[in-house]
Design a protein around this motif. Structure first.
Motif, short mmCIF file in Angstrom:
data_model
loop_
_atom_site.label_atom_id
_atom_site.label_comp_id
_atom_site.label_asym_id
_atom_site.label_seq_id
_atom_site.Cartn_x
_atom_site.Cartn_y
_atom_site.Cartn_z
N VAL A 119 0.85 -1.18 0.00
CA VAL A 119 0.00 0.00 0.00
C VAL A 119 0.89 1.23 0.00
N THR A 120 0.59 2.16 -0.90
CA THR A 120 1.33 3.43 -0.96
C THR A 120 0.32 4.56 -0.80
N ALA A 121 0.56 5.46 0.15
CA ALA A 121 -0.39 6.52 0.45
C ALA A 121 -0.38 7.62 -0.59
N THR A 122 0.79 7.92 -1.17
CA THR A 122 0.91 8.98 -2.16
C THR A 122 1.73 8.47 -3.33
N LEU A 123 1.79 9.26 -4.39
CA LEU A 123 2.67 8.93 -5.51
C LEU A 123 4.01 9.66 -5.42
N GLY A 124 4.24 10.39 -4.31
CA GLY A 124 5.51 11.09 -4.17
C GLY A 124 5.72 12.15 -5.24
N GLU A 125 4.61 12.79 -5.65
CA GLU A 125 4.65 13.68 -6.81
C GLU A 125 5.38 15.00 -6.56
N ARG A 126 5.78 15.25 -5.33
CA ARG A 126 6.53 16.46 -5.04
C ARG A 126 7.97 16.15 -4.63
N GLY A 127 8.41 14.96 -4.94
CA GLY A 127 9.75 14.54 -4.57
C GLY A 127 10.80 14.95 -5.58
N THR A 128 10.98 16.24 -5.78
CA THR A 128 11.95 16.75 -6.73
C THR A 128 12.41 18.13 -6.31
N THR A 129 13.61 18.49 -6.72
CA THR A 129 14.09 19.85 -6.52
C THR A 129 13.90 20.69 -7.78
N ASP A 130 13.35 20.08 -8.83
CA ASP A 130 13.15 20.78 -10.10
C ASP A 130 11.68 20.68 -10.50
N ALA B 64 -1.21 13.89 23.09
CA ALA B 64 -0.20 13.11 23.78
C ALA B 64 0.32 13.89 24.98
N GLY B 65 0.61 13.18 26.04
CA GLY B 65 1.11 13.83 27.24
C GLY B 65 2.58 14.17 27.12
N ALA B 66 3.07 14.94 28.07
CA ALA B 66 4.45 15.40 28.01
C ALA B 66 5.44 14.26 28.11
N ALA B 67 5.00 13.13 28.67
CA ALA B 67 5.92 12.01 28.85
C ALA B 67 5.87 11.02 27.70
N ALA B 68 5.23 11.40 26.60
CA ALA B 68 5.04 10.45 25.50
C ALA B 68 6.34 10.10 24.80
N GLY B 69 7.39 10.90 24.95
CA GLY B 69 8.63 10.61 24.27
C GLY B 69 9.10 11.81 23.48
N PRO B 70 10.18 11.67 22.72
CA PRO B 70 10.71 12.82 22.00
C PRO B 70 9.74 13.32 20.94
N ALA B 71 9.75 14.63 20.74
CA ALA B 71 8.93 15.22 19.68
C ALA B 71 9.73 15.13 18.39
N TRP B 72 9.48 14.08 17.62
CA TRP B 72 10.25 13.88 16.40
C TRP B 72 10.06 15.07 15.48
N GLY B 73 11.14 15.58 14.96
CA GLY B 73 11.04 16.66 13.99
C GLY B 73 10.36 16.16 12.73
N THR B 74 9.83 17.05 11.96
CA THR B 74 9.16 16.67 10.72
C THR B 74 9.75 17.47 9.56
N TRP B 75 9.62 16.89 8.41
CA TRP B 75 10.10 17.51 7.18
C TRP B 75 8.90 18.01 6.42
N GLN B 76 8.88 19.29 6.11
CA GLN B 76 7.75 19.87 5.37
C GLN B 76 8.21 20.21 3.95
N LEU B 77 7.42 19.85 2.95
CA LEU B 77 7.70 20.22 1.58
C LEU B 77 7.52 21.72 1.41
N VAL B 78 8.30 22.30 0.56
CA VAL B 78 8.26 23.74 0.32
C VAL B 78 7.75 23.99 -1.09
N GLY B 79 6.86 24.97 -1.22
CA GLY B 79 6.37 25.34 -2.54
C GLY B 79 5.14 24.57 -2.93
#
Length: 263
Positions: free
Chosen positions: A41-52, A248-263
């Motif tokens: 199962v693939t949720a997206t087609l990764g259509e924004r996975g480019t720098t061009d 989630a409570g404060a003891a849930a664990g580290p707040a994993w950083g996230t990567w946001q697409l730009v543009g």
């Protein structure tokens, strides 16, 4: 892994085309060689996975990546694929209950013995990966609670061995990643060599829009070896860090950083 058949029917749940091959191509190929059913199962087609984005607007890149995925899966013998149709980079902003319900329906149809996906960290810290992990865990609880749930992970030995590659490629997107999972905590590991490693390399090369740059930077031999070990945690047996969410409570664990697409 000595008995792929013990995993039964496998359902892989991933965010973008190429997630499945980097993290589980060897697992899927071994299962198919053993006559087991594998569904991806693939949720997206990764259509924004480019720098061009001028050369590769989302519609064009999405079409290309769908074809790349089909070729990659064919290389490892997987013939069943489901696409959820969500926009790339948007999974955390989708209607969560609807998305989980759709995935739970697929789980109910497939009735997997084993579900393979990301851990809560998303492995690279990508927000889409983290969201898919949560969806897969919830859908499994609703539709196949007896299915084994495996989270792809990285180990201390992997991090040490490939630090020079990670320094050159911007793969891991948050502090604390890649995970340094102790080898003793790994529930399942595959060490690919020879023809098995070559088969995975072919599947990786099929995702040329994503791997051509890596090949140019680190070379074919390094790419082949880099992901020649696939490691998984048993979600029910190993304490895992949890992504911090709105409820989630404060003891849930580290707040994993996230990567946001730009543009």
């Amino acid at each position: 892994m000595h008995d792929a058949g013990s995993l039964g029917t496998i359902l892989g749940v991933w965010a973008h085309p190429d997630d499945e091959v980097f993290l589980s191509a060897g697992l899927m190929a071994a299962a198919r060689d053993a006559g087991q059913r594998v569904v991806v199962v693939t949720a997206t087609l990764g259509e924004r996975g480019t720098t061009d984005s001028t050369r590769w607007p989302p519609e064009r890149l999405g079409r290309l990546r769908g074809l790349e995925l089909a070729a990659s899966l064919a290389a490892i013998g997987v013939t069943e694929h489901r696409h959820l149709g969500h926009p790339d980079g948007s999974l955390a902003r989708q209607h969560q209950l609807q998305a989980i319900d759709e995935l739970a329906g697929i789980v109910e149809q497939v009735q997997p013995d084993t579900i393979v996906t990301f851990g809560p960290d998303g492995l690279t810290g990508h927000e889409d990966h983290q969201t898919v992990s949560a969806w897969a865990s919830t859908a499994r609880a609703a539709s196949a609670p007896r299915a084994r749930l495996l989270f792809a992970t990285t180990t201390e030995s992997f991090v040490r061995r490939w630090a020079h590659v990670h320094d050159r490629l911007d793969v891991f997107l948050a502090d604390g990643l890649p995970l340094r999972t102790p080898d003793a905590d790994v529930a399942l590991a595959l060490n690919l060599s020879g023809a098995d490693a070559d088969r995975k390399l072919v599947a990786l090369r099929a995702h040329a829009s994503q791997t051509a740059g890596m090949l140019a930077t680190i070379g074919e031999d390094t790419l082949r070896e880099w992901w020649s070990v696939e490691t998984f945690l048993d979600a029910d047996r190993t304490p895992l860090p949890q992504r911090r969410g709105a409820d989630a409570g404060a003891a849930a664990g580290p707040a994993w950083g996230t990567w946001q697409l730009v543009g």
